[in-house]
Motif scaffolding. Structure first.
Motif, short mmCIF file in Angstrom:
data_model
loop_
_atom_site.label_atom_id
_atom_site.label_comp_id
_atom_site.label_asym_id
_atom_site.label_seq_id
_atom_site.Cartn_x
_atom_site.Cartn_y
_atom_site.Cartn_z
N ASN A 1 14.88 -39.37 7.10
CA ASN A 1 13.94 -39.04 6.03
C ASN A 1 13.18 -37.76 6.34
O ASN A 1 12.89 -37.45 7.50
CB ASN A 1 12.94 -40.18 5.83
N LYS A 2 12.85 -37.02 5.29
CA LYS A 2 12.09 -35.78 5.43
C LYS A 2 10.62 -36.05 5.10
O LYS A 2 10.27 -37.08 4.52
CB LYS A 2 12.63 -34.71 4.48
N GLU A 3 9.76 -35.08 5.47
CA GLU A 3 8.33 -35.20 5.18
C GLU A 3 7.79 -33.91 4.59
O GLU A 3 8.26 -32.81 4.91
CB GLU A 3 7.54 -35.54 6.45
N ILE A 4 6.81 -34.04 3.72
CA ILE A 4 6.07 -32.92 3.16
C ILE A 4 4.63 -33.37 2.98
O ILE A 4 4.38 -34.54 2.64
CB ILE A 4 6.69 -32.45 1.82
N VAL A 5 3.69 -32.47 3.23
CA VAL A 5 2.27 -32.81 3.07
C VAL A 5 1.81 -32.34 1.71
O VAL A 5 1.85 -31.14 1.39
CB VAL A 5 1.41 -32.16 4.18
N LEU A 6 1.36 -33.28 0.89
CA LEU A 6 0.85 -32.99 -0.45
C LEU A 6 -0.46 -33.73 -0.65
O LEU A 6 -0.57 -34.91 -0.28
CB LEU A 6 1.86 -33.41 -1.52
N ASN A 7 -1.46 -33.06 -1.19
CA ASN A 7 -2.78 -33.67 -1.38
C ASN A 7 -3.32 -34.23 -0.07
O ASN A 7 -3.92 -35.31 -0.03
CB ASN A 7 -2.73 -34.79 -2.44
N ASN A 8 -3.06 -33.48 1.02
CA ASN A 8 -3.51 -33.87 2.37
C ASN A 8 -2.94 -35.22 2.81
O ASN A 8 -3.53 -35.91 3.65
CB ASN A 8 -5.04 -33.92 2.43
N THR A 9 -1.81 -35.58 2.24
CA THR A 9 -1.15 -36.84 2.57
C THR A 9 0.30 -36.59 2.92
O THR A 9 0.98 -35.81 2.25
CB THR A 9 -1.22 -37.82 1.38
N VAL A 10 0.79 -37.23 3.97
CA VAL A 10 2.20 -37.09 4.35
C VAL A 10 3.06 -37.91 3.40
O VAL A 10 2.88 -39.12 3.27
CB VAL A 10 2.44 -37.55 5.80
N ILE A 11 3.97 -37.22 2.72
CA ILE A 11 4.91 -37.88 1.82
C ILE A 11 6.28 -37.92 2.50
O ILE A 11 6.82 -36.87 2.88
CB ILE A 11 5.03 -37.14 0.47
N THR A 12 6.82 -39.11 2.69
CA THR A 12 8.14 -39.28 3.27
C THR A 12 9.14 -39.46 2.14
O THR A 12 8.89 -40.22 1.20
CB THR A 12 8.17 -40.53 4.18
N TYR A 13 10.26 -38.73 2.21
CA TYR A 13 11.19 -38.77 1.08
C TYR A 13 12.64 -38.65 1.53
O TYR A 13 12.94 -38.25 2.67
CB TYR A 13 10.87 -37.63 0.09
N ASN A 14 13.53 -39.01 0.62
CA ASN A 14 14.96 -38.78 0.80
C ASN A 14 15.56 -38.47 -0.57
O ASN A 14 14.89 -38.64 -1.60
CB ASN A 14 15.67 -39.97 1.46
N PHE A 15 16.78 -38.03 -0.55
CA PHE A 15 17.45 -37.56 -1.78
C PHE A 15 18.76 -38.33 -1.91
O PHE A 15 19.58 -38.32 -0.99
CB PHE A 15 17.71 -36.06 -1.66
N LEU A 16 18.95 -38.99 -3.03
CA LEU A 16 20.14 -39.79 -3.27
C LEU A 16 20.97 -39.19 -4.39
O LEU A 16 20.43 -38.71 -5.39
CB LEU A 16 19.77 -41.23 -3.64
N ARG A 17 22.30 -39.22 -4.22
CA ARG A 17 23.22 -38.88 -5.31
C ARG A 17 24.06 -40.11 -5.62
O ARG A 17 24.53 -40.79 -4.70
CB ARG A 17 24.15 -37.73 -4.91
N PHE A 18 24.23 -40.41 -6.89
CA PHE A 18 25.01 -41.59 -7.25
C PHE A 18 26.06 -41.24 -8.29
O PHE A 18 25.92 -40.29 -9.06
CB PHE A 18 24.10 -42.72 -7.76
N GLU A 19 27.12 -42.02 -8.29
CA GLU A 19 28.16 -41.92 -9.31
C GLU A 19 28.84 -43.27 -9.45
O GLU A 19 29.23 -43.88 -8.44
CB GLU A 19 29.19 -40.86 -8.95
N TYR A 20 28.91 -43.75 -10.66
CA TYR A 20 29.66 -44.98 -10.88
C TYR A 20 30.31 -44.95 -12.25
O TYR A 20 29.89 -44.22 -13.15
CB TYR A 20 28.79 -46.23 -10.68
N GLU A 21 31.36 -45.75 -12.38
CA GLU A 21 32.15 -45.76 -13.61
C GLU A 21 31.79 -46.95 -14.48
O GLU A 21 31.45 -48.02 -13.98
CB GLU A 21 33.64 -45.79 -13.27
N ARG A 22 31.92 -46.74 -15.78
CA ARG A 22 31.69 -47.79 -16.76
C ARG A 22 32.83 -47.78 -17.77
O ARG A 22 33.50 -46.77 -17.98
CB ARG A 22 30.37 -47.54 -17.52
#
Length: 310
Positions: A51-72
């Protein structure tokens, strides 16, 4: 890119939520192709191993990035022998993030029941209100206020403690779906006034507005609509994250816009109302001043033409 924000209300922390999403083989029951009986594709990819981190509004935000693909299976095409018509793919991106207390999602879809269904599917949720839409609460009035600020603000920062400028309005839409040309607080002001006045008189409601914003060292273009979603033009971003990897750059720009920039602009709007800097009377004065400046310009032009004629 159209984006909407959602909140996970299950009480689970981000790590547990991510683990459940990525371990979909443990719970996912694949759909079948009605003709071949083969399993339809379903795939989720986590972009950052850690996970990555960025400081926003003096708060540490932990995040990740997802890509999805599915068939219907496409409705009404169950018996179509051509797979490319019978089966279709859904693809998208989700930023999952937390401040350590609450976990939220930003997905490249507008807010609505189809997006909710998609997020529930990715999480294998089946109870009501496990995920809720968390839009920005905006009205037509804030869009008029933004136009007012751009035309009268002389590119002044909205905040004293940091640089936050609504640099220009690239366009906006109303009930007639007319799009206004670029409006700036500087430059050919008479053209700005004419186009603004014409638009506001022809449209009873402003349904969305497209802004170029300068925030600290960032320049971001984003469209905001009355549903509370954003459409950020990531290709036009300039700033300190420009040289970062594409997914990390996009995640940082999106998170900064959603969690810092737009909330700060909305806060300034409400403070202007509280302090009497924006009201119905101020709006009337604004419209009247546009008309007065245009009339004065026209009168000056007529006087000059009459003088030249002599």
């Amino acid at each position: 890119m159209t984006l909407s924000k959602w909140t996970d209300t299950t009480g689970n922390n981000m790590e547990d939520i991510l683990s459940n999403i990525m371990n979909y083989n443990d719970w996912f029951e694949p759909e079948k192709d009605p003709l071949t009986k083969e399993n339809l594709n379903y795939n989720i990819e986590k972009i950052f191993e850690e996970n990555k981190e960025i400081v926003l509004n003096n708060t540490v935000i932990t995040y990740n990035f997802l890509r999805f693909e599915y068939e219907r299976v496409r409705a009404g095409e169950v018996d179509n022998p051509m797979r490319s018509i019978r089966i279709y793919s859904l693809t998208g991106n989700v930023i999952i993030y937390t401040d350590g207390t609450q976990t939220q999602y930003i997905i490249n879809r507008s807010g609505g029941p189809h997006t909710l269904t998609l997020l529930r599917k990715l999480n294998n949720y089946n109870r009501k209100k496990e995920i809720t839409y968390t839009p920005f609460h905006v009205s037509e009035d804030i869009f008029i206020w933004m136009i007012y600020k751009v035309l009268t603000g002389k590119e002044e920062s909205l905040q004293d403690d940091c640089r936050l400028i609504m640099k220009k309005i690239i366009g906006f839409k109303g009930a007639t779906k007319d799009r206004l040309a670029e409006v700036k607080g500087t430059g050919k002001k008479i053209l700005n006034l004419l186009s603004t006045l014409a638009f506001l008189f022809e449209n009873e409601n402003v349904s969305n507005i497209n802004l170029q914003i300068e925030y600290k060292n960032e320049t971001i273009e984003t469209l905001m609509d009355l549903s509370g979603t954003l459409d950020i033009d990531l290709d036009k971003y300039l700033g300190q994250y420009f040289m970062d990897h594409e997914y990390e750059r996009n995640a940082k720009v999106i998170l900064t816009t959603f969690l810092e920039i737009i909330p700060k602009i909305i806060t300034v709007y409400h403070l202007d109302i509280e302090n009497g800097e924006w009201s119905v009377d101020k709006k009337i004065e604004f419209f009247d001043s546009i008309g007065t400046q245009i009339r004065n310009k026209i009168n000056d032009k007529i006087k000059k033409m009459s003088k030249d004629k002599k």
